[in-house]
Design an enzyme around this catalytic site. Structure first.
Site, PDB file in Angstrom:
ATOM      1  N   SER A   1      13.315  -4.122  31.456  1.00  0.00           N
ATOM      2  CA  SER A   1      12.025  -4.551  30.888  1.00  0.00           C
ATOM      3  C   SER A   1      12.218  -5.887  30.171  1.00  0.00           C
ATOM      4  CB  SER A   1      11.561  -3.492  29.890  1.00  0.00           C
ATOM      5  OG  SER A   1      10.481  -3.973  29.136  1.00  0.00           O
TER       6      SER A   1
ATOM      7  N   TYR B   1      12.587   1.860  22.566  1.00  0.00           N
ATOM      8  CA  TYR B   1      12.394   1.464  23.974  1.00  0.00           C
ATOM      9  C   TYR B   1      13.114   0.141  24.244  1.00  0.00           C
ATOM     10  CZ  TYR B   1       9.814   0.458  28.333  1.00  0.00           C
ATOM     11  OH  TYR B   1       9.467   0.169  29.626  1.00  0.00           O
TER      12      TYR B   1
HETATM   13  P1  NAD Z   1       4.917   5.776  34.829  1.00  0.00           P
HETATM   14  O1  NAD Z   1       4.760   6.584  33.588  1.00  0.00           O
HETATM   15  O2  NAD Z   1       3.743   5.611  35.717  1.00  0.00           O
HETATM   16  O3  NAD Z   1       6.143   6.332  35.686  1.00  0.00           O
HETATM   17  C1  NAD Z   1       7.270   6.936  35.114  1.00  0.00           C
HETATM   18  C2  NAD Z   1       7.599   8.187  35.923  1.00  0.00           C
HETATM   19  O4  NAD Z   1       8.791   8.759  35.394  1.00  0.00           O
HETATM   20  C3  NAD Z   1       6.501   9.259  35.837  1.00  0.00           C
HETATM   21  O5  NAD Z   1       6.075   9.626  37.136  1.00  0.00           O
HETATM   22  C4  NAD Z   1       7.177  10.422  35.115  1.00  0.00           C
HETATM   23  O6  NAD Z   1       6.757  11.700  35.546  1.00  0.00           O
HETATM   24  C5  NAD Z   1       8.645  10.167  35.470  1.00  0.00           C
HETATM   25  N1  NAD Z   1       9.537  10.853  34.529  1.00  0.00           N
HETATM   26  C6  NAD Z   1       9.419  10.920  33.166  1.00  0.00           C
HETATM   27  N2  NAD Z   1      10.402  11.682  32.665  1.00  0.00           N
HETATM   28  C7  NAD Z   1      11.162  12.106  33.712  1.00  0.00           C
HETATM   29  C8  NAD Z   1      12.311  12.914  33.829  1.00  0.00           C
HETATM   30  N3  NAD Z   1      12.913  13.455  32.752  1.00  0.00           N
HETATM   31  N4  NAD Z   1      12.812  13.143  35.059  1.00  0.00           N
HETATM   32  C9  NAD Z   1      12.222  12.617  36.160  1.00  0.00           C
HETATM   33  N5  NAD Z   1      11.130  11.840  36.116  1.00  0.00           N
HETATM   34  C10 NAD Z   1      10.612  11.581  34.903  1.00  0.00           C
HETATM   35  O7  NAD Z   1       5.463   4.354  34.338  1.00  0.00           O
HETATM   36  P2  NAD Z   1       5.586   2.989  35.107  1.00  0.00           P
HETATM   37  O8  NAD Z   1       4.754   2.012  34.379  1.00  0.00           O
HETATM   38  O9  NAD Z   1       5.417   3.136  36.578  1.00  0.00           O
HETATM   39  O10 NAD Z   1       7.107   2.622  34.768  1.00  0.00           O
HETATM   40  C11 NAD Z   1       8.173   2.768  35.679  1.00  0.00           C
HETATM   41  C12 NAD Z   1       9.396   2.132  35.065  1.00  0.00           C
HETATM   42  O11 NAD Z   1       9.136   0.756  34.781  1.00  0.00           O
HETATM   43  C13 NAD Z   1       9.807   2.754  33.721  1.00  0.00           C
HETATM   44  O12 NAD Z   1      11.209   2.745  33.630  1.00  0.00           O
HETATM   45  C14 NAD Z   1       9.214   1.810  32.701  1.00  0.00           C
HETATM   46  O13 NAD Z   1       9.894   1.881  31.494  1.00  0.00           O
HETATM   47  C15 NAD Z   1       9.416   0.488  33.417  1.00  0.00           C
HETATM   48  N6  NAD Z   1       8.564  -0.621  32.996  1.00  0.00           N
HETATM   49  C16 NAD Z   1       7.190  -0.502  33.009  1.00  0.00           C
HETATM   50  C17 NAD Z   1       6.420  -1.601  32.626  1.00  0.00           C
HETATM   51  C18 NAD Z   1       4.927  -1.531  32.614  1.00  0.00           C
HETATM   52  O14 NAD Z   1       4.310  -2.511  32.138  1.00  0.00           O
HETATM   53  N7  NAD Z   1       4.304  -0.474  33.122  1.00  0.00           N
HETATM   54  C19 NAD Z   1       7.041  -2.781  32.243  1.00  0.00           C
HETATM   55  C20 NAD Z   1       8.426  -2.858  32.239  1.00  0.00           C
HETATM   56  C21 NAD Z   1       9.177  -1.765  32.633  1.00  0.00           C
END
Ligand code: NAD
Length: 274
Positions: A154, A167
């Protein structure tokens, strides 16, 4: 190598943790459309079935396996099921991750009072939830003498954001570990095992909507506006903005790309604010 072979992932098997999430569902679709077979590993069964169904609709060969990335035996079982179904694994994308409001500072909950269980929850999910799938699939890659890992970091990893110290620290750990593992796998097992990361900029998703937009009218909060003002692209990113980087990182022609974390952020990390 011909132009069409440069990014050829046809027939490769990609395991995607957090595969039911917004970003990883898009990655699954893109890799699937390029001919990869997909194993979705997620704790959320309903959302995962929906993603799997979308892949089915595009005739993308896939399997959805309920997995907890914080439970090593659950990951091992998922690895076993994936290999039984597809015969091999070529790509691991560690997308499971996230933050929670109780680990976020606010006037009501200052830094000094952030509870240990919330900090641990965030740290475990983002760091251990990346580390342990790398152990399980990394061992398999070592035996296979090839493999490709992409960790999801991130913007917080480069410079921490206000309000979300756990985070930010966990994602910094993910980036650091990405470099460590890239060196470790190449030096000890095979130079055909690569480990890279992707650091998405700001995407408006369900997990951060409450921080970036006002509930009533969907207008930007001060925080949301500050992010857009500091993003030279002058917008939030979309899940589709990430997929070309994923394809590039796993491509056979990227054999010399190893141990990096690529910002895909509309220029956010390049802008000093002045
Ligand atoms: P999201 O919440 O849509 O997806 C995360 C997924 O992880 C969910 O489907 C959830 O069920 C799953 N999950 C949670 N705990 C779990 C566990 N113990 N075992 C298995 N699966 C589990 O979030 P997203 O926005 O698609 O983010 C995906 C990745 O990108 C994450 O690592 C997030 O930190 C990172 N990220 C997101 C953003 C953003 O702006 N959305 C920016 C930078 C990084």
């Amino acid at each position: 190598m011909s132009k069409s072979d440069l990014f050829d992932v046809n027939g490769q098997v990609a395991v995607i943790t957090g595969g039911a999430g917004v970003l990883c569902a898009e990655m699954a679709l893109t890799l699937g459309r390029a001919g990869a077979k997909i194993a979705l590993l997620d704790i959320g069964e309903d959302a995962m079935s929906e993603v799997s169904h979308n892949l089915d609709n595009e005739s993308i060969d896939n399997i959805a396996i309920k997995t907890d990335v914080l439970d090593k035996s659950s990951i091992e079982e998922a690895a076993h099921k994936t290999i039984s179904r597809f015969g091999r694994v070529d790509i691991l994308i560690n997308g499971a991750g996230g933050n929670k409001p109780t680990a976020t500072t606010s006037p009501e909950k200052p830094f000094f009072d952030l509870p240990q269980d919330a900090i641990k929850w965030v740290f475990d999910l983002n760091f251990l939830g990346t580390f342990m799938p790398c152990q399980v699939f990394g061992k398999y890659f070592a035996e296979q003498q090839s493999g490709n890992i992409i960790n999801v970091s991130s913007m917080n990893a480069f410079t921490p954001l206000t309000k979300i110290p756990a985070y930010s620290a966990a994602k910094a750990a993910v980036s650091n570990f990405t470099q460590w593992l890239a060196v470790h796998m190449s030096q000890n097992y095979s130079t055909d095992i690569r480990v890279n990361g992707i650091a998405p900029g700001f995407l408006l998703t369900d997990q951060n909507r409450f921080l970036l937009t006002n509930k009533d009218d969907g207008s930007l909060t001060d925080r949301g506006q500050t992010i857009v003002d500091h993003t030279p692209a002058a917008r939030f990113g979309n899940p589709e903005d990430l997929v070309s980087t994923v394809v590039w990182l796993v491509a056979p022609s990227s054999q010399f790309v190893n141990g990096i974390v690529v910002p895909v952020d509309g220029g956010f990390s390049a802008f000093s604010g002045v």
